[in-house]
Design an enzyme around this catalytic site. Structure first.
Site, PDB file in Angstrom:
ATOM      1  N   ASP A   1       0.813  -1.213   0.000  1.00  0.00           N
ATOM      2  CA  ASP A   1       0.000   0.000   0.000  1.00  0.00           C
ATOM      3  C   ASP A   1       0.845   1.261   0.000  1.00  0.00           C
ATOM      4  O   ASP A   1       2.017   1.253   0.388  1.00  0.00           O
ATOM      5  CB  ASP A   1      -0.951   0.007   1.201  1.00  0.00           C
ATOM      6  CG  ASP A   1      -0.224   0.039   2.541  1.00  0.00           C
ATOM      7  OD1 ASP A   1       0.773  -0.702   2.689  1.00  0.00           O
ATOM      8  OD2 ASP A   1      -0.650   0.784   3.440  1.00  0.00           O
TER       9      ASP A   1
ATOM     10  N   GLU B   1       0.255  -1.412   5.530  1.00  0.00           N
ATOM     11  CA  GLU B   1       1.292  -0.956   6.461  1.00  0.00           C
ATOM     12  C   GLU B   1       1.090   0.500   6.835  1.00  0.00           C
ATOM     13  O   GLU B   1       1.312   0.901   7.988  1.00  0.00           O
ATOM     14  CB  GLU B   1       2.670  -1.156   5.822  1.00  0.00           C
ATOM     15  CG  GLU B   1       3.860  -0.877   6.755  1.00  0.00           C
ATOM     16  CD  GLU B   1       4.331   0.568   6.761  1.00  0.00           C
ATOM     17  OE1 GLU B   1       5.167   0.917   7.602  1.00  0.00           O
ATOM     18  OE2 GLU B   1       3.848   1.375   5.909  1.00  0.00           O
TER      19      GLU B   1
END
Length: 401
Positions: A80, A173
């Protein structure tokens, strides 16, 4: 394929995560990139590459003949990108032989200035990759993914002996959930490195101890014409709470190992208010003292305005991985040696934040963090160079060696 070419390919997939999402991953684009990476790993000869139902990509390269007893080593990056700035329609620009000066970013009106980013002069002559000023680049952490993939490709082609290599790309994350469903046993490594830092050659094994803190303030709302000695304005109490924190201990005022209280969000009315903080310190004792300060403030407010006026919630987020890494300091020594061999220079520094590696270290997988070569993450000025990405690939290969 070169690492920077992979980065550019990956940036085309919008993988921005979402705060407060109730699914894992928090956004569907992360699955799109995960499936692309599984196919690429298989093309590189990682036969067991797979993505699970939580969007964790796993793959294992078996030890070469004669190296079956070697340490099992892992490399981790995240899928991400930050939700803080747009990751939709990323349009990277590659500038060969960058002159080291101020640089307009497309037609956005934004200019990346040396006065704001003095390190730009050190990038003179390199192949610079920037945005068009309308989105972030996504090098955090698609650069880490690209560097690991390029390391895998070169390792597979070289025939160089190696122990077992485990690969994982994690979701979410950036919203603090990257390690939530990490399968330590299935990953199959004794030690690992996250590739999710700044400059090439950076090695991080010290991070903040971290907690989230939330004050809920209950006021007494009454007509202002009849408020004498009756009204308790929750907004004013919230302001009072913030004023009771030690002065000069905010992110703006601190650096290096210095901790802070950071007010992230305020909301409220006369009847109720809320203050949301993050609390950080590298030193465990000083961190505990910061939590005590918050509890003392809660007690003082309730003594002044009545029980239940202030309610404090504390949520531990992560801890300083140093205590886990120090007994395995060879991880740092190997990274130092590999960085020296790659000619990338060496930068051992504390990170003023946290990494998935911190959480994984306390889950039983000692996991320091390595730089990717990127700068100015989470915004339109994000940039990286092809040469620094090449250095990181060589560092990873050196660590394996």
């Amino acid at each position: 394929m070169k690492a920077y070419e992979r980065l550019i390919k990956y940036t085309k997939v919008n993988t921005a995560s979402s705060e407060g999402g109730n699914t894992t991953p928090s956004t569907p684009g992360q699955f799109e990139l995960a499936r692309l990476l599984v196919d690429e790993l298989k093309e590189l000869g990682v036969k067991d590459a797979r993505v699970d139902d939580k969007c964790y990509v796993y793959g294992i390269i078996p030890a070469s003949a004669g190296c079956e007893g070697a340490v099992r080593l892992g490399f981790i990056a995240h899928l991400d990108t930050s939700p803080d700035f747009s990751g939709e329609g990323v349009n990277p620009r590659v500038i060969e032989n960058y002159d080291g000066g101020d640089l307009p970013l497309g037609q956005s009106g934004r200019v990346m200035r040396v006065s704001d980013f003095p390190h730009l002069t050190k990038l003179r002559g390199k192949t610079l990759i920037v945005t068009d000023g309308n989105t972030l680049l996504g090098a955090d952490d698609k650069a880490g993914i690209a560097e690991i993939m390029t390391m895998v490709e070169r390792l597979q082609k070289s025939g160089e002996p190696h122990g077992q290599i485990s690969i994982c790309y994690t979701p979410d994350e950036e919203v603090g959930a990257g390690a939530d469903y990490f399968d330590i046993a299935g990953f199959g490594a004794d030690f690992a490195y996250t590739v999710d830092g700044g400059e090439a050659g950076e090695v991080v094994f010290e991070n903040f101890n971290a907690a989230g803190a939330e004050f809920e303030v209950r006021g007494v709302s009454i007509h202002p014409g009849d408020a004498k000695d009756k009204m308790v304005n929750a907004q004013l109490v919230a302001m009072e709470i913030n004023s009771m924190l030690p002065p000069g201990e905010t992110p703006r005022d601190t650096e290096g190992y210095e901790g802070f209280f950071h007010l992230c969000r305020t909301e409220g009315s006369v009847g109720q208010a809320k203050l949301t903080y993050i609390v950080r310190d590298h030193d465990a004792e000083l961190f505990d003292r910061r939590i005590e300060i918050l509890r003392d403030i809660e007690s003082a407010i309730n003594s002044k305005y009545g029980d239940g006026t202030a309610r404090l919630k504390i949520k531990e987020q992560y801890r300083n991985m140093r205590e886990v890494i120090m007994p395995h300091y060879h991880l740092i020594e190997n990274a130092m040696a590999a960085s020296g061999e790659a000619g990338a220079g060496l930068r051992i520094r504390p990170i003023r934040g946290g990494t998935d590696g911190a959480r994984l270290s306390f889950m039983g997988l000692p996991c320091p963090n390595l730089g990717t070569g990127g700068y100015a993450f989470h915004g339109p000025f994000e940039h990286i160079t092809a040469e620094d990405m090449e250095d990181v690939v060589n560092i990873l290969l050196g660590i394996v060696r």
